[in-house]
Design an enzyme around this catalytic site. Sequence first.
Site, PDB file in Angstrom:
ATOM      1  N   ASP A  95      -4.419  -7.511 -13.812  1.00 15.09           N
ATOM      2  CA  ASP A  95      -4.631  -8.299 -15.030  1.00 15.09           C
ATOM      3  C   ASP A  95      -3.761  -9.560 -15.027  1.00 15.09           C
ATOM      4  OD1 ASP A  95      -5.639  -8.881 -17.547  1.00 15.09           O
ATOM      5  OD2 ASP A  95      -5.201  -6.902 -18.384  1.00 15.09           O
ATOM      6  N   ASP A 145     -13.426  -9.145 -22.225  1.00 15.09           N
ATOM      7  CA  ASP A 145     -12.872  -8.076 -23.062  1.00 15.09           C
ATOM      8  C   ASP A 145     -13.875  -7.629 -24.114  1.00 15.09           C
ATOM      9  OD1 ASP A 145     -10.518  -7.653 -21.851  1.00 15.09           O
ATOM     10  OD2 ASP A 145      -9.306  -8.836 -23.224  1.00 15.09           O
TER      11      ASP A 145
HETATM   12  C1  DGJ Z   1      -6.581  -7.441 -21.103  1.00 12.06           C
HETATM   13  C2  DGJ Z   1      -7.709  -6.772 -20.385  1.00 12.06           C
HETATM   14  O1  DGJ Z   1      -8.810  -7.598 -20.322  1.00 12.06           O
HETATM   15  C3  DGJ Z   1      -8.012  -5.440 -21.081  1.00 12.06           C
HETATM   16  O2  DGJ Z   1      -9.115  -4.836 -20.469  1.00 12.06           O
HETATM   17  C4  DGJ Z   1      -6.800  -4.578 -20.992  1.00 12.06           C
HETATM   18  O3  DGJ Z   1      -6.539  -4.242 -19.660  1.00 12.06           O
HETATM   19  C5  DGJ Z   1      -5.611  -5.285 -21.616  1.00 12.06           C
HETATM   20  N1  DGJ Z   1      -5.426  -6.594 -21.060  1.00 12.06           N
HETATM   21  C6  DGJ Z   1      -4.361  -4.485 -21.412  1.00 12.06           C
HETATM   22  O4  DGJ Z   1      -3.251  -5.123 -21.867  1.00 12.06           O
END
Ligand code: DGJ
Length: 727
Positions: free
Chosen positions: A462, A528
Amino acid sequence: MTQLSEPIAETSAGNTGSFSPIVHLRNGGVSLVIDLSAGRLPVILYWGEDLGEIGESELKNIALVSVPSVVPNDLDVPELVEILPLASGGWRGLPGLEGHSTSGTDWTPLFTATSIAADATTLTVRATDDEAGLTIVLDVELLSTGLLRQRAAVERTGSGEFTLDGLQLTLPVPRRASELLDLAGRWGRERSPQRMPFSVGAHQRDSRRGRTSTDASTILAAGTPGFGFGTGEVWTMHVAWSGNHREYAERLSNGTSLLGGGELLLSGEVRLQTGDRYESPWVYGSWGRGLDDAAARFHGYLRGRQTHPSSPRKVVLNTWEAVYFDHNLERLTELAASAAEVGAERFVLDDGWFLHRRDDSAGLGDWYVDEDVWPGGLDPLISAVTELGLEFGLWVEPEMINPDSDLARAHPEWILSPASRLPVPSRNQQVLDLAHPGAYTYILDRLSDLLNAYDIGYLKWDHNRDLLEAAHSTTGAAGVHEHTLALYRLLDELRDRHPGVEIESCSSGGGRVDLGILERTDRVWGSDVIDPLERQTIQRWTSQLIPPELVGSHVGSPKAHTTSRTQSLSFRAGTALFGHFGIEWDITKASAEDRAELAEWVALYKEVRSLVHTGRVVRADGLDESALLHGVVSPEQDEALFAYVQLATPLTAIPGTIPLPGLDDDAVYDVTVQSPGDNARRRSHTAAPWTAEGSLRLTGRTLRTIGVQVPALHPEQLLLLRVRKVA
Ligand code: DGJ
């Protein structure tokens, strides 16, 4: 075959005068004609449909007909639009190369070709300006899918420092490309199309966020009026880079039109001493008849890489929206058991497992399992997961650091920042300076240790903030360029050390979707937002660059966490079906009925993934804005899966016949409505009468031209159609 107006061989400095070839590269249904006759940097005369075998005299005449006329009150000679367009060739648009030596000189080079090498599909030109003390090495490749790519390296051959401010590579497009389309976006709504006329001036998309970013254009397309998925001619461009970048379309007042792009350099970021070299990212171009054709060239290229995932893409259960930071062995073991029950094959433990990470305010950088939350480490969970037959995956955010972490307290100098202050906070975090050897080694060792200590088959990588004022804190110099290179090095080294581990590229959702990161990762997280209504558009346009198997797509909970919309399982799962399928929902709390239906969707995904993950992506033109149709057709055109998707209420009561594109005109197919979910349950009086027959037999030509009646659907419903060739 490469065709040249003169026999080609390596030439050396001094004899370029007698060497004036015109190169014809052909591959994958595309031609590229490049003029080197001026003995300077290459000039692309033509990029488009394959021209076939062309004789030498035809090539020379193509060069001749391409020379623009000289008009009054303008240059006395025709403008030379080199791949790196420069004022020394008469160029008055955005420069292909910007920079200067310390005394402010050497800023307007004129390059002379000193060596040229070409074969059937590639060209390399080395060109030098001895006075400016600069050499350019330019590579052009036409790949087997017809995808074009080019890159350049700048070498400082003269004495003294040369500050490189920018290097942009361009691709010409003809005047008839009078419309532009690119993608805009933000967190939660990545890759939304925007269309505009290609008018005089520059349409420029800069990303100064230190990452590819959720608002990246991803692709920039120019096309003939009204171009669509299957219609018109389209020229698209993509910059394969995960740091700052620029894409632009420029039309000069004389009509010259091009697409340009490259890395966007911050002030003073690249300062070349004698012998130093800067290498640009690859800039890709895809010509096609319609956007689908242009997309297929990218997909074919990605699928042809040796590193392209070849095993079936495992069904993922990701814990993020199921439990967030609430980590607990019992609860997660129960979730893993439910995941196994519905058929999942991989279990990914998301954010929250490491030291001090009880919420998003602390802990990034402290990559040690938090024994308070995980007594005995991750082994008990991993054993439970693997005993259930699932692979275990782990979330990491290696480039980031919370000021509230042991790492920041021990090494504040590893934070990318001006010497005396921290950049504006974002999600309570800052960015690690991976170009700092200490920071780099620490992260590499921590990740490697985790991968050695545990049975981990997958990393979700991430990256949750923009890079602002990203300076090496010890020198104060801008550091995004070096950080990006260090990231690539880190990923390469990790993959070398742990070859079996798959890596997902995630960045606040879909903020790192580019071919640079995909050279060293195995999928991207699309967004997301799991809400399928949003996802339909996000996935539709992400697929302009990336094939479905590389785009993570999950079934979320009935009420979408990011939009609060409530949607049926059919809509959620039928949307996720067209990507790398996963689940991100606390299914331990789902009803038995929902779990049973989810298991059916998982089974369907497993049945169709070999089709969806190898076939050609097709998207229909001509539907009104309330609906869309997309599908995947097998390479042999013997099988296809389509989704008709009702986004909103239509103006007219009945959708009518919807053509199904991409099939073989002369083949005969059986068309059936694909279960499960709503498709099996739909009440007959709202179904199209043919669906009562069970299946319908039609030729590919009829399906393409007339299509089939689809039932009147409610908004946020979809219909899946399975098409199989009759033996
Ligand atoms: C952002 C990501 O896109 C989410 O799927 C998740 O992993 C969060 N970060 C976790 O902090």
